[in-house]
Design a protein around this motif. Structure first.
Motif, mmCIF file in Angstrom:
data_model
loop_
_atom_site.group_PDB
_atom_site.id
_atom_site.type_symbol
_atom_site.label_atom_id
_atom_site.label_comp_id
_atom_site.label_asym_id
_atom_site.label_seq_id
_atom_site.Cartn_x
_atom_site.Cartn_y
_atom_site.Cartn_z
ATOM 1 N N MET A 1 33.283 46.098 70.300
ATOM 2 C CA MET A 1 32.115 45.255 70.578
ATOM 3 C C MET A 1 30.931 46.131 70.960
ATOM 4 O O MET A 1 31.068 47.127 71.652
ATOM 5 C CB MET A 1 32.438 44.287 71.725
ATOM 6 C CG MET A 1 31.301 43.373 72.043
ATOM 7 S SD MET A 1 31.791 42.196 73.338
ATOM 8 C CE MET A 1 30.198 41.564 73.717
ATOM 9 N N LYS A 2 29.788 45.757 70.478
ATOM 10 C CA LYS A 2 28.585 46.531 70.791
ATOM 11 C C LYS A 2 28.143 46.299 72.232
ATOM 12 O O LYS A 2 28.479 45.289 72.845
ATOM 13 C CB LYS A 2 27.458 46.190 69.826
ATOM 14 C CG LYS A 2 26.884 44.798 70.026
ATOM 15 C CD LYS A 2 25.766 44.553 69.049
ATOM 16 C CE LYS A 2 25.338 43.123 69.048
ATOM 17 N NZ LYS A 2 26.277 42.151 68.579
ATOM 18 N N LYS A 3 27.385 47.235 72.722
ATOM 19 C CA LYS A 3 26.850 47.137 74.078
ATOM 20 C C LYS A 3 25.666 46.168 74.082
ATOM 21 O O LYS A 3 24.835 46.190 73.176
ATOM 22 C CB LYS A 3 26.393 48.537 74.504
ATOM 23 C CG LYS A 3 25.764 48.575 75.859
ATOM 24 C CD LYS A 3 25.255 49.967 76.161
ATOM 25 C CE LYS A 3 24.636 49.936 77.541
ATOM 26 N NZ LYS A 3 23.689 50.967 77.769
ATOM 27 N N GLU A 4 25.580 45.321 75.104
ATOM 28 C CA GLU A 4 24.416 44.445 75.256
ATOM 29 C C GLU A 4 23.268 45.302 75.779
ATOM 30 O O GLU A 4 23.361 45.869 76.861
ATOM 31 C CB GLU A 4 24.722 43.325 76.249
ATOM 32 C CG GLU A 4 23.564 42.379 76.438
ATOM 33 C CD GLU A 4 23.883 41.252 77.413
ATOM 34 O OE1 GLU A 4 22.983 40.900 78.187
ATOM 35 O OE2 GLU A 4 25.010 40.745 77.396
ATOM 36 N N ILE A 5 22.216 45.442 74.995
ATOM 37 C CA ILE A 5 21.119 46.319 75.398
ATOM 38 C C ILE A 5 20.138 45.611 76.325
ATOM 39 O O ILE A 5 20.085 44.389 76.383
ATOM 40 C CB ILE A 5 20.347 46.898 74.186
ATOM 41 C CG1 ILE A 5 19.669 45.795 73.387
ATOM 42 C CG2 ILE A 5 21.239 47.756 73.334
ATOM 43 C CD1 ILE A 5 18.607 46.296 72.463
ATOM 44 N N GLU A 6 19.358 46.431 77.003
ATOM 45 C CA GLU A 6 18.313 45.925 77.885
ATOM 46 C C GLU A 6 16.967 46.392 77.338
ATOM 47 O O GLU A 6 16.763 47.573 77.103
ATOM 48 C CB GLU A 6 18.510 46.453 79.301
ATOM 49 C CG GLU A 6 17.451 45.954 80.265
ATOM 50 C CD GLU A 6 17.692 46.428 81.690
ATOM 51 O OE1 GLU A 6 17.398 45.645 82.599
ATOM 52 O OE2 GLU A 6 18.147 47.568 81.875
ATOM 53 N N ILE A 7 16.087 45.434 77.127
ATOM 54 C CA ILE A 7 14.725 45.719 76.679
ATOM 55 C C ILE A 7 13.807 45.475 77.872
ATOM 56 O O ILE A 7 13.837 44.400 78.462
ATOM 57 C CB ILE A 7 14.308 44.807 75.506
ATOM 58 C CG1 ILE A 7 15.280 44.943 74.335
ATOM 59 C CG2 ILE A 7 12.876 45.114 75.069
ATOM 60 C CD1 ILE A 7 15.093 43.899 73.248
ATOM 61 N N LEU A 79 10.647 49.611 76.381
ATOM 62 C CA LEU A 79 11.778 50.525 76.468
ATOM 63 C C LEU A 79 13.052 49.806 76.045
ATOM 64 O O LEU A 79 13.245 48.641 76.396
ATOM 65 C CB LEU A 79 11.990 51.002 77.913
ATOM 66 C CG LEU A 79 11.216 52.203 78.403
ATOM 67 C CD1 LEU A 79 9.749 51.882 78.526
ATOM 68 C CD2 LEU A 79 11.752 52.652 79.734
ATOM 69 N N ILE A 80 13.874 50.515 75.299
ATOM 70 C CA ILE A 80 15.227 50.038 75.003
ATOM 71 C C ILE A 80 16.163 51.110 75.526
ATOM 72 O O ILE A 80 16.097 52.267 75.080
ATOM 73 C CB ILE A 80 15.446 49.804 73.499
ATOM 74 C CG1 ILE A 80 14.586 48.635 73.015
ATOM 75 C CG2 ILE A 80 16.932 49.546 73.202
ATOM 76 C CD1 ILE A 80 14.716 48.309 71.539
ATOM 77 N N GLU A 81 16.984 50.730 76.489
ATOM 78 C CA GLU A 81 17.933 51.664 77.096
ATOM 79 C C GLU A 81 17.235 52.974 77.503
ATOM 80 O O GLU A 81 17.683 54.062 77.163
ATOM 81 C CB GLU A 81 19.094 51.940 76.133
ATOM 82 C CG GLU A 81 19.943 50.713 75.845
ATOM 83 C CD GLU A 81 20.621 50.141 77.082
ATOM 84 O OE1 GLU A 81 21.223 50.906 77.840
ATOM 85 O OE2 GLU A 81 20.544 48.913 77.272
ATOM 86 N N LYS A 93 9.386 46.738 63.526
ATOM 87 C CA LYS A 93 10.242 47.591 62.687
ATOM 88 C C LYS A 93 10.896 48.697 63.524
ATOM 89 O O LYS A 93 12.089 48.964 63.393
ATOM 90 C CB LYS A 93 9.394 48.186 61.554
ATOM 91 C CG LYS A 93 10.175 48.943 60.533
ATOM 92 C CD LYS A 93 9.265 49.395 59.396
ATOM 93 C CE LYS A 93 10.053 50.142 58.340
ATOM 94 N NZ LYS A 93 9.219 50.560 57.219
ATOM 95 N N THR A 94 10.121 49.317 64.405
ATOM 96 C CA THR A 94 10.633 50.387 65.264
ATOM 97 C C THR A 94 11.637 49.839 66.269
ATOM 98 O O THR A 94 12.697 50.434 66.504
ATOM 99 C CB THR A 94 9.462 51.061 66.009
ATOM 100 O OG1 THR A 94 8.491 51.488 65.058
ATOM 101 C CG2 THR A 94 9.928 52.251 66.825
ATOM 102 N N GLU A 100 19.414 48.388 66.046
ATOM 103 C CA GLU A 100 20.498 48.546 65.074
ATOM 104 C C GLU A 100 21.319 49.799 65.332
ATOM 105 O O GLU A 100 22.488 49.865 64.970
ATOM 106 C CB GLU A 100 19.936 48.452 63.658
ATOM 107 C CG GLU A 100 19.528 47.002 63.355
ATOM 108 C CD GLU A 100 18.642 46.808 62.143
ATOM 109 O OE1 GLU A 100 18.621 47.701 61.254
ATOM 110 O OE2 GLU A 100 17.970 45.756 62.071
ATOM 111 N N LYS A 101 20.730 50.775 66.015
ATOM 112 C CA LYS A 101 21.491 51.966 66.429
ATOM 113 C C LYS A 101 22.594 51.586 67.425
ATOM 114 O O LYS A 101 23.588 52.275 67.536
ATOM 115 C CB LYS A 101 20.571 52.998 67.098
ATOM 116 C CG LYS A 101 19.637 53.710 66.168
ATOM 117 C CD LYS A 101 18.808 54.696 66.974
ATOM 118 C CE LYS A 101 17.692 55.287 66.169
ATOM 119 N NZ LYS A 101 16.832 56.159 66.999
#
Length: 107
Positions: A1-7, A79-81, A93-94, A100-101
């Motif tokens: 499972m992917k990590k839940e990211i924080e924006i 910021l993402i992570e 797009k960025t 997606e990473k």
């Protein structure tokens, strides 16, 4: 499972002096939240707005808010992570490429 990211979206009530004719930081935060939710439906993420002039008690967030002011960054700063992915007029797009990473799959 992917990590839940924080924006994290750092901004202020007043517009960035160099960001004339752009939406406010809060408007950008709301637009970004809607766009990410549409692009990655049913995929959990957290998005938080942080006022650089009134940051929360969290030391890390407070320190970055001070950095935005001291370094005259164009806000909002996204910021993402802990990675800066947008400043002033963030590009979807960025932001999507960064998500997606972390394993997010676009719809």
């Amino acid at each position: 499972m992917k990590k839940e990211i924080e924006i994290l979206v750092y901004g202020a009530e007043q517009l960035c002096p160099s960001c004339i004719n752009l939406p406010s930081s809060k408007e950008t935060y709301e637009w970004l939240e809607a766009a990410v939710s549409r692009k990655y439906p049913e995929q959990a993420f957290q998005i938080t707005y942080i006022d650089i002039y009134n940051p929360p008690a969290d030391d890390k967030q407070k320190a970055f808010a001070e950095r935005v002011i001291e370094e005259d960054m164009f806000y909002p700063v996204v910021l993402i992570e802990d990675e800066i992915v947008g400043e002033g007029n963030p590009r979807l797009k960025t932001i999507f490429a960064e998500m997606e990473k972390y394993g997010y799959i676009p719809k």
